[in-house]
Every structure is written in structure tokens, then in C-alpha cells.
Design a protein around this motif. Structure first.
Motif, PDB file in Angstrom:
ATOM      1  N   HIS A  45      -8.328  -4.400  -2.320  1.00 51.71           N
ATOM      2  CA  HIS A  45      -8.883  -3.503  -1.315  1.00 51.71           C
ATOM      3  C   HIS A  45      -8.227  -2.134  -1.491  1.00 51.71           C
ATOM      4  O   HIS A  45      -6.997  -2.040  -1.531  1.00 51.71           O
ATOM      5  N   ALA A  46      -9.034  -1.093  -1.576  1.00 54.83           N
ATOM      6  CA  ALA A  46      -8.515   0.260  -1.763  1.00 54.83           C
ATOM      7  C   ALA A  46      -8.024   0.813  -0.427  1.00 54.83           C
ATOM      8  O   ALA A  46      -8.794   0.934   0.528  1.00 54.83           O
ATOM      9  N   ASP A  57      -1.513   2.316  -5.000  1.00 54.05           N
ATOM     10  CA  ASP A  57      -1.088   2.711  -6.342  1.00 54.05           C
ATOM     11  C   ASP A  57      -2.062   2.151  -7.392  1.00 54.05           C
ATOM     12  O   ASP A  57      -2.184   0.939  -7.572  1.00 54.05           O
ATOM     13  N   LEU A  58      -2.755   3.042  -8.103  1.00 57.76           N
ATOM     14  CA  LEU A  58      -3.784   2.608  -9.055  1.00 57.76           C
ATOM     15  C   LEU A  58      -3.195   1.915 -10.275  1.00 57.76           C
ATOM     16  O   LEU A  58      -3.838   1.051 -10.878  1.00 57.76           O
ATOM     17  N   ASN A  70       0.789  -1.234   0.000  1.00 60.74           N
ATOM     18  CA  ASN A  70       0.000   0.000   0.000  1.00 60.74           C
ATOM     19  C   ASN A  70       0.825   1.290   0.000  1.00 60.74           C
ATOM     20  O   ASN A  70       0.442   2.284   0.614  1.00 60.74           O
ATOM     21  N   ILE A  71       1.968   1.272  -0.689  1.00 62.51           N
ATOM     22  CA  ILE A  71       2.688   2.524  -0.907  1.00 62.51           C
ATOM     23  C   ILE A  71       2.629   2.886  -2.391  1.00 62.51           C
ATOM     24  O   ILE A  71       2.206   2.078  -3.223  1.00 62.51           O
ATOM     25  N   LEU A  72       3.043   4.093  -2.709  1.00 64.69           N
ATOM     26  CA  LEU A  72       3.170   4.486  -4.115  1.00 64.69           C
ATOM     27  C   LEU A  72       4.381   3.780  -4.715  1.00 64.69           C
ATOM     28  O   LEU A  72       5.449   3.747  -4.110  1.00 64.69           O
ATOM     29  N   ILE A  73       4.189   3.202  -5.892  1.00 68.31           N
ATOM     30  CA  ILE A  73       5.218   2.373  -6.520  1.00 68.31           C
ATOM     31  C   ILE A  73       5.927   3.169  -7.625  1.00 68.31           C
ATOM     32  O   ILE A  73       5.273   3.776  -8.479  1.00 68.31           O
ATOM     33  N   LYS A  74       7.261   3.144  -7.596  1.00 63.32           N
ATOM     34  CA  LYS A  74       8.029   3.769  -8.685  1.00 63.32           C
ATOM     35  C   LYS A  74       7.940   2.902  -9.945  1.00 63.32           C
ATOM     36  O   LYS A  74       7.746   1.687  -9.868  1.00 63.32           O
ATOM     37  N   LYS A 123     -14.610   0.337  -8.511  1.00 59.33           N
ATOM     38  CA  LYS A 123     -15.246  -0.924  -8.916  1.00 59.33           C
ATOM     39  C   LYS A 123     -14.768  -1.341 -10.302  1.00 59.33           C
ATOM     40  O   LYS A 123     -14.443  -2.511 -10.544  1.00 59.33           O
ATOM     41  N   GLU A 124     -14.685  -0.380 -11.224  1.00 58.00           N
ATOM     42  CA  GLU A 124     -14.243  -0.658 -12.589  1.00 58.00           C
ATOM     43  C   GLU A 124     -12.784  -1.130 -12.609  1.00 58.00           C
ATOM     44  O   GLU A 124     -12.393  -1.938 -13.446  1.00 58.00           O
ATOM     45  N   LEU A 125     -11.982  -0.614 -11.667  1.00 60.65           N
ATOM     46  CA  LEU A 125     -10.577  -1.012 -11.584  1.00 60.65           C
ATOM     47  C   LEU A 125     -10.389  -2.378 -10.922  1.00 60.65           C
ATOM     48  O   LEU A 125      -9.281  -2.893 -10.872  1.00 60.65           O
ATOM     49  N   GLY A 126     -11.476  -2.940 -10.398  1.00 64.26           N
ATOM     50  CA  GLY A 126     -11.397  -4.275  -9.820  1.00 64.26           C
ATOM     51  C   GLY A 126     -11.457  -4.330  -8.309  1.00 64.26           C
ATOM     52  O   GLY A 126     -11.335  -5.406  -7.719  1.00 64.26           O
TER      53      GLY A 126
END
Length: 349
Positions: A117-118, A100-101, A70-74, A134-137
Motif C-alpha cells: 500500500h502506497a 520508501d520506494l 512508512n518512514i524513509l529508510i536509511k 502499479k509496476e512497483l507492485g
């Protein structure tokens, strides 16, 4: 056999002892981090083999396991992050918590049945975010901790329409910044909270006029008095913060949430022990009740620390023994001249 009944008590785990404390104190699910890509990189966390053992330990006891990635991924880390998610899926993790979306999209495309899980760090504070997620899964959404009862009610109504689960933090630390998306630690000490390395500078004595002297330090959140209300509202997961805290804290918070949900109240001795084991001069429900102001702020005092020492012996008893949490049917067959047979079943095993 994993019991998928909701709502669930979701407890924090940073090491093996915390895992035992959570499960034996009544958790329906736990969330934990791997050695990489976790928002609590300073917790002990779990290597792949340790993760497999944790999943086996939990699943045999009917407890779900969620991995925090759950961190931002480079960009340079995306392949490694996906590989970790894939390994966790193959190990049997029941869901994965994502901020990270881009990573979420890749996981959903390559492993479409992996529950996403968001993370609360996506700052989901409006029902309008849910159709996009929801659209992103995504199937489960951790609400922003700053939401009021009115806000959460609207979020739950929309989530029900979309067959999504709402997860709400009900006990533990609060960040001054919206959903913990703070850059203060990064600016002051090159340790970014969005990369799992927050140094907690908000707990230092920053002062504002007519303030408390610690005007970025919020008391810990506690919504134990409202768990039944939140359940009726449609909340499906009651989350406890604290992967950096002690096993005794996890035991106390988990047991208190279990009582609050099952009985509708927390026994006085346990409530007092929970306050003693960790608080910042008490707790706050200010965001939920929309009662904002100076009373929401607090720090760890010397008295708070001394009180914690008194709580530990009582708490060790909470998780010293296994919790009887899975119904088992017993069938005995005793006939003259025949071997005695005894069958135990949980309905599946």
C-alpha cells in the motif's frame, strides 16, 4: 475467514486497547506499527509476538491488519526493515504501508504476493503516479489529504483501469504541509516527521497578517457527510487518522464512519460525541470541497478539552462488548434416541 468486501472502514491502532476499540466499534481493517520504522514511533506499537496476537484477534473476527512501515529508510537500515516486513508477512499481515520506494521494490522482488500500500507520504495527488506504483507492485494507494473531489474522481477512474484500490483519509488530523512531508519539526527540534518523530510545532502560535494567530494549525479533517459519495466515486478504503489518540477517540470515529457508510448519516448523539472527544474547534472539509481559507484553521481550546471528559462514559459503552460482525449459519439435528448435534458455520470454519 477474512471478508475481502470493499469498501472498508480502516481504523488506527497504537496499542491493545485501541485495537479492541476499533474492532468492536465496526472496523473492517486496522493499521498499526511495529516498534521500528513506523511514522508514529511515539505510539506504544507492537513487538513481533504482540503483532501475532493482534493478527489472530482480528482474523478470527474477520478484520484485516495492515502494518505501517512508512518512514524513509536509511541504507544501513534496509536489511532490518526488510526482515521486519518478512516477519510480518509470515505472521499473516494482510498488507504493508510503505513510503520508501527502494524498500517497496525489494519487498516486491522477494515476496511478490505481499500486498503493498502506497503511504500518503508518497504524495500521490495525480493519476499519472498510479501506473508507476502499479509496476512497483502496489495494489492500494493512500491519496494525498489535500485533494479535492474533482482530483479524487480522476484518481479513482485511473485506479479502476489499473485494478488498484484508492484509500482516502476521511477523519483526523491534517498537516499544514503536503501529505505530512514537513521538515519544520526536524529543523526546530531535530525530530523529523519523516522518521516518525514529529513534535507538532505547527500547533504553536505562528502568526500571519490578518490570520487566526495559529496560522499553521489546521482543524481536523472530517468527510463523514461524503462517505456514500466517495463510495460511488470508487474509493475502496475509508481511513481514520489517530494512532497517537485515545481508544475512546478510535471508538467514536470508527462507529461514526460505520454509521455514515451503512446508514448514510451519523446519529446526532454520536456526531456530537465525536466532536467532543477530539476536535480543534470543529472540523473542516475545505480541501475536499475546494473551499480553502481561514475557516480551515483551529486549535484545541480549553472548552474542547473539557468537552472530551463528558464523552468518555458514553464511548466506553461502544466497545464494552463484542460486535456481532460475522454471519453464522446454525444447523440443529434432534432425533429420538440419538445424541443432539448442533453445527455452526461461517462458510469456511
Amino acid at each position: 475467514m477474512i471478508n475481502m468486501n470493499l469498501p472498508e472502514i480502516l481504523s488506527p491502532v497504537g496499542n491493545e486497547e485501541m485495537l479492541t476499540a476499533a474492532v468492536r466499534s465496526g472496523a473492517d481493517a486496522v493499521y498499526l506499527g511495529a516498534k521500528e520504522f513506523s511514522a508514529r514511533r511515539n505510539a506504544e506499537n507492537f513487538g513481533l509476538e504482540e503483532l501475532k496476537k493482534a493478527i489472530e484477534y482480528c482474523h478470527i473476527r474477520g478484520v484485516r491488519v495492515y502494518l505501517t512501515l512508512n518512514i524513509l529508510i536509511k541504507d544501513t537500515e534496509m536489511e532490518s526493515a526488510f526482515n521486519l516486513a518478512r516477519d510480518a508477512y509470515n505472521a499473516g499481515v494482510d498488507g504493508i504501508i510503505i513510503q520508501d520506494l527502494g524498500l517497496a521494490r525489494i519487498i516486491h522482488e522477494k515476496i511478490p504476493d505481499f500486498p503493498l500500500h502506497a503511504s500518503t507520504q508518497l504524495s500521490v495527488h495525480s493519476p499519472s503516479a498510479l501506473p508507476i506504483l502499479k509496476e512497483l507492485g502496489f495494489c492500494q494507494v493512500v491519496a494525498a489529504r489535500e485533494m479535492s473531489k474533482k482530483d479524487l474522481t480522476a484518481l479513482c477512474e485511473k485506479a479502476k483501469e489499473l485494478s488498484m484500490t484508492v484509500e482516502v483519509f476521511v477523519h483526523g488530523a491534517l498537516c499544514m504541509c503536503m501529505s505530512g512531508q514537513c521538515l519544520l519539526s526536524a529543523f526546530l527540534g531535530s525530530r523529523s516527521g519523516n522518521r516518525g518523530l514529529c513534535a507538532g510545532p505547527c500547533r504553536l502560535p505562528f502568526k500571519a497578517e490578518n490570520g487566526t494567530g495559529y496560522d499553521l494549525s489546521l482543524k481536523d479533517l472530517s468527510l463523514l457527510d461524503y462517505l456514500r459519495e466517495l463510495k460511488e466515486m470508487g474509493v475502496g478504503s475509508f481511513k481514520i487518522e489517530g494512532r497517537m489518540k485515545r481508544p475512546e477517540y478510535v471508538a467514536a470515529a470508527t462507529a461514526a464512519c460505520r454509521q455514515a457508510l451503512d446508514k448514510g448519516y451519523v446519529e446526532t448523539a454520536l456526531a456530537e460525541t465525536l466532536r467532543n472527544v477530539f476536535s480543534r474547534s470543529g472540523f473542516t472539509d475545505g480541501y475536499y470541497t475546494d473551499n480553502l481559507g481561514k475557516t480551515m484553521f483551529g486549535i484545541r481550546t480549553k472548552e474542547d478539552v473539557v468537552s472530551a471528559d463528558k464523552a468518555f462514559p458514553y464511548l466506553h459503552e461502544l466497545y464494552r462488548k463484542e460486535r456481532q460482525s460475522i454471519p453464522v449459519g446454525v444447523k440443529a439435528k434432534i432425533l429420538r434416541g440419538m445424541p443432539i448435534s448442533l453445527t455452526l458455520s461461517d462458510g469456511e470454519n
